[in-house]
Motif scaffolding. Structure first.
Motif, mmCIF file in Angstrom:
data_model
loop_
_atom_site.group_PDB
_atom_site.id
_atom_site.type_symbol
_atom_site.label_atom_id
_atom_site.label_comp_id
_atom_site.label_asym_id
_atom_site.label_seq_id
_atom_site.Cartn_x
_atom_site.Cartn_y
_atom_site.Cartn_z
ATOM 1 N N PHE A 25 63.204 -9.197 26.808
ATOM 2 C CA PHE A 25 62.076 -9.101 27.739
ATOM 3 C C PHE A 25 61.750 -7.652 28.007
ATOM 4 O O PHE A 25 62.621 -6.832 28.253
ATOM 5 N N ARG A 26 60.477 -7.315 27.970
ATOM 6 C CA ARG A 26 60.058 -5.990 28.422
ATOM 7 C C ARG A 26 60.169 -5.922 29.932
ATOM 8 O O ARG A 26 60.083 -6.922 30.619
ATOM 9 N N ALA A 27 60.265 -4.685 30.426
ATOM 10 C CA ALA A 27 60.457 -4.531 31.874
ATOM 11 C C ALA A 27 59.338 -5.173 32.657
ATOM 12 O O ALA A 27 59.552 -5.787 33.698
ATOM 13 N N ARG B 199 58.234 6.165 38.052
ATOM 14 C CA ARG B 199 58.695 4.977 37.340
ATOM 15 C C ARG B 199 57.589 4.359 36.505
ATOM 16 O O ARG B 199 57.830 3.808 35.431
ATOM 17 N N VAL B 200 56.360 4.431 37.012
ATOM 18 C CA VAL B 200 55.232 3.833 36.297
ATOM 19 C C VAL B 200 54.911 4.614 35.026
ATOM 20 O O VAL B 200 54.661 4.024 33.968
ATOM 21 N N LEU B 201 54.920 5.945 35.108
ATOM 22 C CA LEU B 201 54.491 6.761 33.979
ATOM 23 C C LEU B 201 55.312 6.495 32.714
ATOM 24 O O LEU B 201 54.722 6.311 31.631
ATOM 25 N N PRO B 202 56.659 6.435 32.773
ATOM 26 C CA PRO B 202 57.402 6.119 31.544
ATOM 27 C C PRO B 202 57.043 4.744 30.976
ATOM 28 O O PRO B 202 57.030 4.563 29.755
ATOM 29 N N MET B 203 56.756 3.765 31.850
ATOM 30 C CA MET B 203 56.367 2.447 31.371
ATOM 31 C C MET B 203 55.024 2.506 30.656
ATOM 32 O O MET B 203 54.819 1.841 29.622
ATOM 33 N N MET B 204 54.098 3.295 31.182
ATOM 34 C CA MET B 204 52.809 3.450 30.514
ATOM 35 C C MET B 204 52.986 4.144 29.166
ATOM 36 O O MET B 204 52.392 3.731 28.157
ATOM 37 N N GLU B 205 53.793 5.201 29.139
ATOM 38 C CA GLU B 205 53.996 5.929 27.892
ATOM 39 C C GLU B 205 54.679 5.062 26.844
ATOM 40 O O GLU B 205 54.307 5.077 25.663
ATOM 41 N N THR B 206 55.686 4.294 27.272
ATOM 42 C CA THR B 206 56.417 3.446 26.331
ATOM 43 C C THR B 206 55.541 2.333 25.776
ATOM 44 O O THR B 206 55.608 1.987 24.592
ATOM 45 N N SER B 207 54.699 1.769 26.615
ATOM 46 C CA SER B 207 53.885 0.617 26.211
ATOM 47 C C SER B 207 52.597 1.017 25.502
ATOM 48 O O SER B 207 51.944 0.166 24.894
#
Length: 597
Positions: A10-12, A358-366
Motif C-alpha cells: 500500500f502507498r502511504a 511531510r506532504v512535499l516528499p509524498m508529492m515528489e515521490t508520487s
C-alpha cells in the motif's frame, strides 16, 4: 468475480482509511465495507479470502442471506473513507471494477478470519423501541429503568515479553505500516522493508520517548494503535489522494482537503486554497525545449509566490526553486523531457511548515508524467513568457530597472552607477543576484558580477578608433524597464565629441531615450560598442531638449575596466556587423539591471 493477484505494498496515501480495530460493530450506522467479490460455497470463499489476505490487510468473509459468502475489506469509519479506498484500489488495478461499497446490512455471521467473532447487527436505538416510544413526545415506559453505563476499565499495559510476542504475530503489511508512520512523524528515515532492524528499533525508541512511554524499542499493542491512528488521522486531515490530470499529462498525490482545483491556464493547472488552509499548488505543463525550461526558471523567480531567500539550482534538464520569508514558503521543481516541461509548485504559509514537510516528499515521490501537455488554447499561449505567468499570479516588481551589458565571457556587466547606487539587492534579468565590484561616480560607471557565473550568448566588443561626427548609432536598452523581456533598439547619431562643458570622455548624441535605457550599450555602424548611455545631467535650473543625451566613450570605459582588473574585447578593424546580426547581438548582450529595496 476475479481478483488481480500480485503482492501489494500500500502507498502511504491509501492508508488513510484503513481501520485498525474491529470492535466498532459491523452495523454501526456509518460503518462501510468495500465488497470485493462473493462465492457460492464456504470452501471456495475461505480459499479466496486466504489468497486475497496475502495481498491486502483487513480481509473479512461473511455469510449472506442468499447463502453466498461475501469477501470484503474493512470496516471503514464512514462512506467517504470507504469510497476513497475503493477508488484507490480500483485505480491501481488491485480490485475488480464491479467491487462496491456496502453498509454490511446483509452480512450475517463472520466466517473469515477463523479467529473472528460473529458480528451481529447493532441497529439504531430508535428502531429497537416500541412504536409508541418513537413519537415526538413519547409516553414514559413503565417497568423499564435505564441501566447505568459501565465504568471504562483501563487496559493493562503489556509486558515487554507480551509486546514482543504480539509483534511477532504481525503480518508484513502492518509492519510496513508502522515504519511508514514512524517515517511520517520524523523518527525513521530508512527504506520501508517491513523488517524491524536496528534502524526501526531506534525509531520506535525515539517515538516512545517523545510520547512519554518507556523506551523499550518494542511497541505494545496500545502503542501501535496510538501510532497508526495518529498517522491515519493526519492523512485524513490532509486528504492526500491521487490527482491524475489527462490534459496536463501529470499524476501526483495532493492534499485535497487543503487545496481544490481552480482552472487551467497554460503553463499552469491552478489549485487554490480550501477552507483558508494557506496552501496552494501549481502543476506545470507545456510543450517546449530546454530554452523553455530555462525561461521558466528565470521568470518564476519574479513571482511573489517564490520569495527571494532560498535555493536556486538549475541543471541541464531540470531546476529546483525554493523560497521563504516571514509570510510565505514555496517549493518548485520542473524537468524537461521528450519535448515537454513538467513540474509543480507547492506554496504554503509558515504555520503549515510541519505538515508540508511531510506532504512535499509524498508529492515528489508520487509525481509521474505521461504523454500530453497543456495546449496553447488553455488560457494562455504555450510559449513561456512573462505574460503567460501573469494569469492569476502576482509578479514581484523591483523599485526600478535600468540597462547594462555583458563585457566578458563570465557574465560581468557594465551599467550606470546611478542604477545601483542605493539598492538592497541587485539582479541581472531579474533572475541572477549580482554585486557591485567596481564603481566610478565621476564617470557614472559601475561593474556588476553575478553571484553565479554566467555564460552569455554575446559580450561587448569595443571600438578603438575615434568616432566621427554625424555617425549613426544604435542604442539597446530596456526602455520600459521590467515590462518587456527583450531590449528595445533606439536609433540616433553622434552630435558632439565632448560634453556641453568640454568633457573629453563624453559623446553627445541626438536620440530620444527613456530612463530604462540608461546604462545600455551604444553601437557604431560596424557593430562595435562605442559608448555607454548616461542620459542627461541633473540640472534643476535648465531643461535640455529631450533628444539631447550623453554617453561615456569606449576608450574611457576600457581604461576603467583595466584599472578594475577586468578584461574586455576589441572588434577587429576589418569586421563589419550586418544590421540583422546587430539586432540579434544587441538582444544577447544587453541585460536588465534591477534595483530591489
Amino acid at each position: 468475480m476475479g481478483f488481480q493477484t500480485g503482492r501489494l505494498a500500500f502507498r502511504a496515501a491509501s492508508l488513510t482509511a484503513i481501520a485498525l480495530v474491529m470492535g466498532m460493530g459491523a452495523y454501526a450506522q456509518d460503518v462501510r465495507w468495500v465488497q470485493i467479490e462473493a462465492q457460492r460455497n464456504l470452501e471456495d470463499a475461505l480459499e479466496r479470502a486466504r489468497l486475497i489476505e496475502q495481498q491486502l490487510s483487513n480481509v473479512n468473509g461473511f455469510r449472506l442471506p442468499s447463502d453466498w459468502y461475501a469477501i470484503s475489506v474493512g470496516p471503514f469509519e464512514n462512506e467517504t473513507e470507504a469510497f476513497s479506498v475503493r477508488r484507490q484500489l480500483r485505480a491501481d488495478g488491485i480490485i475488480p471494477a464491479d467491487a462496491f461499497v456496502s453498509n454490511g446490512s446483509d452480512y450475517l455471521e463472520q466466517v473469515f478470519p477463523a479467529s473472528g467473532t460473529a458480528m451481529t447487527p447493532t441497529p439504531p436505538v430508535q428502531d429497537s423501541l416500541p412504536q409508541a416510544a418513537q413519537t415526538e413526545d413519547p409516553a414514559p415506559l413503565t417497568g423499564l429503568a435505564p441501566e447505568p453505563e459501565p465504568e471504562p476499565q483501563p487496559t493493562p499495559e503489556e509486558t515487554l515479553r507480551e509486546a514482543q510476542a504480539a509483534e511477532r504475530a504481525l503480518d508484513r503489511d502492518t509492519r510496513a505500516d508502522i515504519q511508514i508512520a514512524l517515517q511520517w512523524f520524523g523518527f525513521y528515515n530508512l527504506g520501508i522493508d517491513a523488517a524491524f532492524g536496528p534502524g526501526t528499533r531506534r525509531a520506535m525508541t525515539a517515538w516512545q520517548e517523545d510520547r512519554g512511554h518507556a523506551p523499550t524499542g518494542v511497541l505494545t499493542t496500545a502503542q501501535r494503535t496510538e501510532l497508526l491512528e495518529g498517522y491515519r488521522a493526519e492523512l485524513a486531515a490532509l486528504g492526500m489522494d491521487t490527482w491524475r490530470d489527462e490534459d496536463a499529462g501529470i499524476s501526483i498525490d495532493l492534499p485535497l482537503s487543503m487545496v481544490a482545483f481552480d482552472r487551467r491556464e497554460t503553463p499552469f493547472v491552478h489549485f487554490s486554497e480550501r477552507n483558508d488552509s494557506g496552501v496552494q499548488v501549481l502543476l506545470i505543463s507545456q510543450a517546449g525545449t530546454q530554452a523553455t525550461l530555462f525561461g521558466l526558471y528565470e521568470i518564476m523567480q519574479t513571482l511573489e509566490i517564490v520569495p527571494l531567500e532560498g535555493l536556486r539550482e538549475r541543471r541541464q534538464n531540470s531546476f529546483v526553486l525554493t523560497g521563504q520569508n516571514d509570510t510565505l514558503r514555496s517549493h518548485t521543481v520542473a524537468q524537461f523531457r521528450n519535448g515537454e516541461v513538467k513540474g509543480f509548485t507547492l506554496i504554503w504559509t509558515p504555520e503549515r511548515d510541519e505538515q508540508m514537510a511531510r506532504v512535499l516528499p509524498m508529492m515528489e515521490t508520487s509525481f509521474a508524467t505521461f504523454s500530453g501537455s497543456l495546449p496553447a488554447s488553455a488560457g494562455q499561449p504555450s510559449t513561456v513568457q512573462r505574460a503567460a505567468l501573469l494569469s492569476g499570479l502576482s509578479v514581484r516588481r523591483p523599485q526600478f530597472s535600468r540597462s547594462g551589458f555583458y563585457v566578458d565571457a563570465t557574465g560581468t556587466v557594465l551599467t550606470s552607477a546611478a542604477a545601483v547606487a542605493e539598492c538592497g539587492r541587485i539582479t541581472i534579468d531579474e533572475a541572477y543576484n549580482a554585486r557591485v565590484i567596481a564603481r566610478d561616480e565621476g564617470l557614472g560607471l559601475a561593474v556588476l558580477r553575478p553571484e553565479t557565473p554566467l555564460v552569455p550568448m554575446a559580450f561587448a566588443q569595443f571600438h578603438n578608433r575615434e568616432t566621427t561626427l554625424g555617425a549613426e548609432v544604435t542604442i539597446a536598452g530596456f526602455s520600459f524597464e521590467d515590462v518587456m523581456t527583450r531590449p528595445v533598439l533606439t536609433f540616433g547619431r553622434v552630435e558632439g565629441m565632448q560634453g556641453l562643458n568640454g568633457e573629453a570622455d563624453t559623446l553627445r548624441l541626438s536620440a530620444e531615450v527613456r530612463q530604462g535605457d540608461l546604462g545600455g550599450p551604444v553601437f557604431g555602424s560596424n557593430g562595435a560598442v562605442i559608448a555607454m548611455l548616461q542620459g542627461q545631467p541633473q540640472d534643476d535650473a535648465r531643461q535640455l531638449p529631450s533628444d539631447v543625451n550623453f554617453a561615456v566613450n569606449a576608450a574611457v570605459i576600457q581604461d576603467f575596466l583595466r584599472a578594475s582588473n577586468i578584461s574586455s574585447g576589441t572588434l577587429r578593424e576589418d569586421v563589419v556587423v550586418a544590421p540583422e546580426m546587430l539586432t540579434r547581438m544587441a538582444g544577447d548582450l544587453t541585460v536588465l539591471v534591477s534595483c530591489w529595496n
